[in-house]
Design an enzyme around this catalytic site. Structure first.
Site, PDB file in Angstrom:
ATOM      1  N   GLY A  15       0.844  -1.165  -0.044  1.00  0.00           N
ATOM      2  CA  GLY A  15      -0.154  -0.197   0.084  1.00  0.00           C
ATOM      3  C   GLY A  15       0.788   1.232  -0.198  1.00  0.00           C
ATOM      4  O   GLY A  15       0.556   2.299   0.453  1.00  0.00           O
ATOM      5  N   ASP A  70      -1.739   3.536  -9.529  1.00  0.00           N
ATOM      6  CA  ASP A  70      -1.376   4.564  -8.319  1.00  0.00           C
ATOM      7  C   ASP A  70      -1.611   5.982  -8.704  1.00  0.00           C
ATOM      8  O   ASP A  70      -1.995   6.768  -8.045  1.00  0.00           O
ATOM      9  CB  ASP A  70       0.110   4.159  -8.041  1.00  0.00           C
ATOM     10  CG  ASP A  70       0.004   2.856  -7.140  1.00  0.00           C
ATOM     11  OD1 ASP A  70      -0.721   2.821  -6.268  1.00  0.00           O
ATOM     12  OD2 ASP A  70       0.968   2.278  -6.929  1.00  0.00           O
ATOM     13  N   ASP A 152      15.297  -5.249  -4.687  1.00  0.00           N
ATOM     14  CA  ASP A 152      15.143  -5.491  -6.161  1.00  0.00           C
ATOM     15  C   ASP A 152      16.200  -5.050  -7.171  1.00  0.00           C
ATOM     16  O   ASP A 152      16.351  -3.688  -6.817  1.00  0.00           O
ATOM     17  CB  ASP A 152      13.652  -5.105  -6.468  1.00  0.00           C
ATOM     18  CG  ASP A 152      12.548  -5.618  -5.855  1.00  0.00           C
ATOM     19  OD1 ASP A 152      12.750  -6.534  -5.143  1.00  0.00           O
ATOM     20  OD2 ASP A 152      11.558  -5.224  -5.838  1.00  0.00           O
ATOM     21  N   GLU A 154      15.866  -4.355 -10.086  1.00  0.00           N
ATOM     22  CA  GLU A 154      15.382  -3.660 -11.040  1.00  0.00           C
ATOM     23  C   GLU A 154      15.115  -1.967 -10.357  1.00  0.00           C
ATOM     24  O   GLU A 154      15.317  -0.813 -10.997  1.00  0.00           O
ATOM     25  CB  GLU A 154      13.984  -3.942 -11.256  1.00  0.00           C
ATOM     26  CG  GLU A 154      13.722  -4.940 -12.109  1.00  0.00           C
ATOM     27  CD  GLU A 154      13.680  -6.112 -11.032  1.00  0.00           C
ATOM     28  OE1 GLU A 154      13.400  -7.410 -11.922  1.00  0.00           O
ATOM     29  OE2 GLU A 154      13.922  -6.068  -9.968  1.00  0.00           O
ATOM     30  N   LYS A 227      10.712   0.003  20.444  1.00  0.00           N
ATOM     31  CA  LYS A 227      11.535  -1.054  20.018  1.00  0.00           C
ATOM     32  C   LYS A 227      12.196  -0.353  18.643  1.00  0.00           C
ATOM     33  O   LYS A 227      13.522  -0.460  18.337  1.00  0.00           O
ATOM     34  CB  LYS A 227      11.102  -2.090  19.908  1.00  0.00           C
ATOM     35  CG  LYS A 227      12.114  -3.428  19.667  1.00  0.00           C
ATOM     36  CD  LYS A 227      11.378  -4.688  19.664  1.00  0.00           C
ATOM     37  CE  LYS A 227      12.402  -5.891  18.983  1.00  0.00           C
ATOM     38  NZ  LYS A 227      11.549  -7.182  19.518  1.00  0.00           N
ATOM     39  N   CYS A 376     -17.224   2.430 -22.855  1.00  0.00           N
ATOM     40  CA  CYS A 376     -16.235   2.034 -23.751  1.00  0.00           C
ATOM     41  C   CYS A 376     -16.804   0.903 -24.615  1.00  0.00           C
ATOM     42  O   CYS A 376     -17.695   0.967 -25.489  1.00  0.00           O
ATOM     43  CB  CYS A 376     -14.848   1.783 -23.323  1.00  0.00           C
ATOM     44  SG  CYS A 376     -13.549   1.758 -24.463  1.00  0.00           S
ATOM     45  N   GLY A 378     -18.703  -1.347 -23.432  1.00  0.00           N
ATOM     46  CA  GLY A 378     -19.985  -1.422 -23.093  1.00  0.00           C
ATOM     47  C   GLY A 378     -20.961  -0.637 -23.971  1.00  0.00           C
ATOM     48  O   GLY A 378     -21.891  -1.130 -24.120  1.00  0.00           O
ATOM     49  N   HIS A 498     -14.306   7.029 -20.732  1.00  0.00           N
ATOM     50  CA  HIS A 498     -14.221   6.645 -19.600  1.00  0.00           C
ATOM     51  C   HIS A 498     -14.631   7.690 -18.483  1.00  0.00           C
ATOM     52  O   HIS A 498     -13.574   8.170 -17.924  1.00  0.00           O
ATOM     53  CB  HIS A 498     -12.827   5.870 -19.267  1.00  0.00           C
ATOM     54  CG  HIS A 498     -12.527   4.800 -19.938  1.00  0.00           C
ATOM     55  ND1 HIS A 498     -12.875   3.382 -19.659  1.00  0.00           N
ATOM     56  CD2 HIS A 498     -12.211   4.422 -21.386  1.00  0.00           C
ATOM     57  CE1 HIS A 498     -12.707   2.348 -20.576  1.00  0.00           C
ATOM     58  NE2 HIS A 498     -11.887   3.199 -21.694  1.00  0.00           N
ATOM     59  N   GLU A 500     -15.090   7.231 -15.401  1.00  0.00           N
ATOM     60  CA  GLU A 500     -14.585   6.737 -14.309  1.00  0.00           C
ATOM     61  C   GLU A 500     -13.202   7.302 -13.818  1.00  0.00           C
ATOM     62  O   GLU A 500     -12.859   7.738 -12.811  1.00  0.00           O
ATOM     63  CB  GLU A 500     -14.354   5.246 -13.909  1.00  0.00           C
ATOM     64  CG  GLU A 500     -13.334   4.681 -14.949  1.00  0.00           C
ATOM     65  CD  GLU A 500     -14.001   4.142 -16.388  1.00  0.00           C
ATOM     66  OE1 GLU A 500     -13.200   3.284 -16.893  1.00  0.00           O
ATOM     67  OE2 GLU A 500     -14.895   4.690 -16.781  1.00  0.00           O
TER      68      GLU A 500
END
Length: 527
Positions: A15, A70, A152, A154, A227, A376, A378, A498, A500
């Site tokens: 997250g 993101d 990683d 990358e 800690k 789209c 749809g 779109h 959304e």
């Protein structure tokens, strides 16, 4: 310009994006202009050609950039519009450097990861941070999320670039937040060892963390914080608990309670003004109703439709309505499944799989007066269904998916296009709205801007026949059909674009508001 770098440790999927977006929201609530940059350490130029079942949703920016989901969270949390430059990938960086080498910009130097790649990364970060996205003015603060996990291979060039930027910036102009997993043992005790190793790995790279965000299923107690503070050499107020929240939009409030904003203001020498309560009012609105919406999908992974899920939630919250989503497999959906829903949504997609299931779902919703929203693909399939079952063209289809009578055809400018990446009709395009229609009732204006991502359109040769049969094209871009609706139906509304992608918690998308309202009325009829 002040920078907040967000890195992740132990494992991916913790997250970081929500944490970065929430930090941005906290600072925005204090009156600062905040922008964000996402670094994706993959060799793809962008997310446009990635398999959504593997990568998740491809979010489309206003300039046509196809980016990681993101960035959608950044836009929703920060109420801003980002550009393609705000998503930096390894592929983009390498292409820029190689193009410079081919032009001779490096004057015969041996081109290497350090300094050429890292310098390019820093240039990209600074350039994106300084984009004038606030009425011609740059942001006050830029949040930079480094994708992947510390260790990683990358991510190494990007982390080195972060290390260099941290050294180059004044102490009051940078902060580093490390998001890490705090797992529980069999007794339920939170373990700090993975976090200690992650912080050690960062230090070995020359990067020193200012704040640790501990992701866990339950809040960190004072003993665990003490800690971690001692073992990681970070002040105790810099150990932030981030337990899993029931609603991602409540994460900024949880971080506020933990003192995240105060710590950042102290590190960056920002004024500690009181927080604007608007966000709190919006995300804590109580629900008085509940509806179930069926999404007829071909991809099993919910992240593929993240912006749709969020847009439904935005509209639901505005109407004090909790939206429960029922995922319906396009290849297996049954009429009984659809009838149990208060409304049905047909999302975008590509390819032939699941097409007939979606068309059958559209027909049932049209004939049985179940509220329907098509997006789209749809939209295109709503036209195909109408052509088949109202206009009487039994073999009507899209040229993308069949060999019958193509009422949906490829865009003229797409003919002969060979490369798949970045070649669709992408980003913001104007749409003219017809008066006296559902579209005008929803948008309340004659011209709108919405984001697009498609290669196919309604064949102009069939437009007049479809309209004569009762299909209303209430939104157009020249001769290109953008919105279809039907009269004498509770809500039959489909868009080529779109909507959304422009929906926000503070300003829900008009088509989603209209759809949720129609679903609520439909539920009321059955009670």
């Amino acid at each position: 310009m002040k920078y907040i770098f967000v890195t992740g440790g132990v494992m991916s999927g913790l997250g970081k994006g929500i944490t970065a977006a929430s930090i941005g929201r906290l600072l925005k609530n204090r009156g600062y202009q905040v922008t964000a940059v996402k670094i994706d350490p993959y060799l793809n130029i962008d997310a446009g050609t990635m398999n959504p079942a593997q990568h998740g949703e491809v979010f489309v920016l206003h300039d046509g950039g196809e980016v990681d989901l993101d960035l959608g969270n950044y836009e929703r949390f920060l109420d801003i519009e980002l550009n393609s430059s705000h998503n930096i990938t390894t592929g983009k960086v390498y292409r820029m450097v190689i193009d410079k080498e081919r032009r001779g910009d490096y004057l015969g130097q041996t081109v290497q990861i350090i300094p050429h790649i890292t310098d390019q990364i820093k240039d990209c970060i600074r350039s994106a941070a300084e984009e004038k996205v606030f009425d011609g003015k740059p942001a006050d603060i830029c949040i930079v999320e480094v994708g992947g996990t510390v260790g990683d291979i990358e991510s190494m060039p990007f982390l080195e670039a972060v290390r260099q930027m941290r050294s180059e910036l004044a102490t009051a102009d940078r902060a580093l937040v490390h998001v890490t997993l705090m797992p529980s043992d069999s007794m339920g005790d939170l373990k700090t060892k993975p976090t200690q190793h992650s912080i050690k790995a960062l230090r070995e790279l020359g990067i020193f963390t200012d704040i640790i965000v501990g992701r866990s299923e339950r809040p960190l107690n004072s003993h665990t914080k003490k800690k971690l503070s001692s073992l990681c050499d970070i002040p105790q107020n810099g150990i932030i608990s981030a337990a899993t929240a029931p609603d991602i939009y409540q994460v900024p409030m949880e971080l506020e309670k933990e003192g995240m904003a105060d710590v950042l203001c102290q590190l960056l020498q920002l004024r500690k003004d009181g927080a604007d309560p608007e966000w709190y009012r919006i995300v804590t609105r109580e629900y008085t109703h509940r509806i179930t919406i069926g999404i007829v999908s071909k991809y099993g992974k919910e992240d593929v439709y993240l912006s749709i899920k969020e847009a439904l939630r935005h509209a639901g919250r505005k109407l004090s309505t909790e939206v429960s989503i029922r995922w319906l497999d396009a290849e297996r959906v049954e009429p009984a499944d659809l009838r149990e829903c208060d409304g049905v949504l047909i999302p975008g997609g590509f390819g032939v799989r699941g097409i007939e299931g979606k068309i059958n779902a559209i027909r049932l919703c049209r004939e049985e007066r179940i509220p329907l929203l098509g997006l789209c693909l749809g939209f295109q399939l709503s036209v195909v269904e109408f052509a088949r079952n109202v206009l009487g063209i039994a073999d009507a289809c899209s040229s993308e998916c069949g060999d019958g009578t193509a009422v949906i055809t490829i865009l003229p400018e797409q003919e002969g296009v060979e490369n798949l990446g970045g070649t669709m009709r992408l980003g913001d395009c104007p749409v003219e709205i017809k008066s006296g229609t559902i579209a005008y009732k929803l948008y309340r204006q004659h011209e709108i801007i919405e984001r697009h991502r498609h290669r196919y359109e309604v064949d102009p040769a069939y437009i007049s026949r479809l309209e004569d049969a009762g299909l209303i094209f209430s939104g157009r871009n020249g001769n290109r059909m953008e919105i279809a609706e039907i009269e004498d139906h509770p809500f039959f509304f489909a868009t080529q674009f779109h909507p959304e992608f422009r929906s926000r918690p503070t300003s829900p998308s008009p088509p989603f508001l209209g759809f949720v309202e129609a679903c609520l009325k439909n539920r009321g009829k059955g009670e």
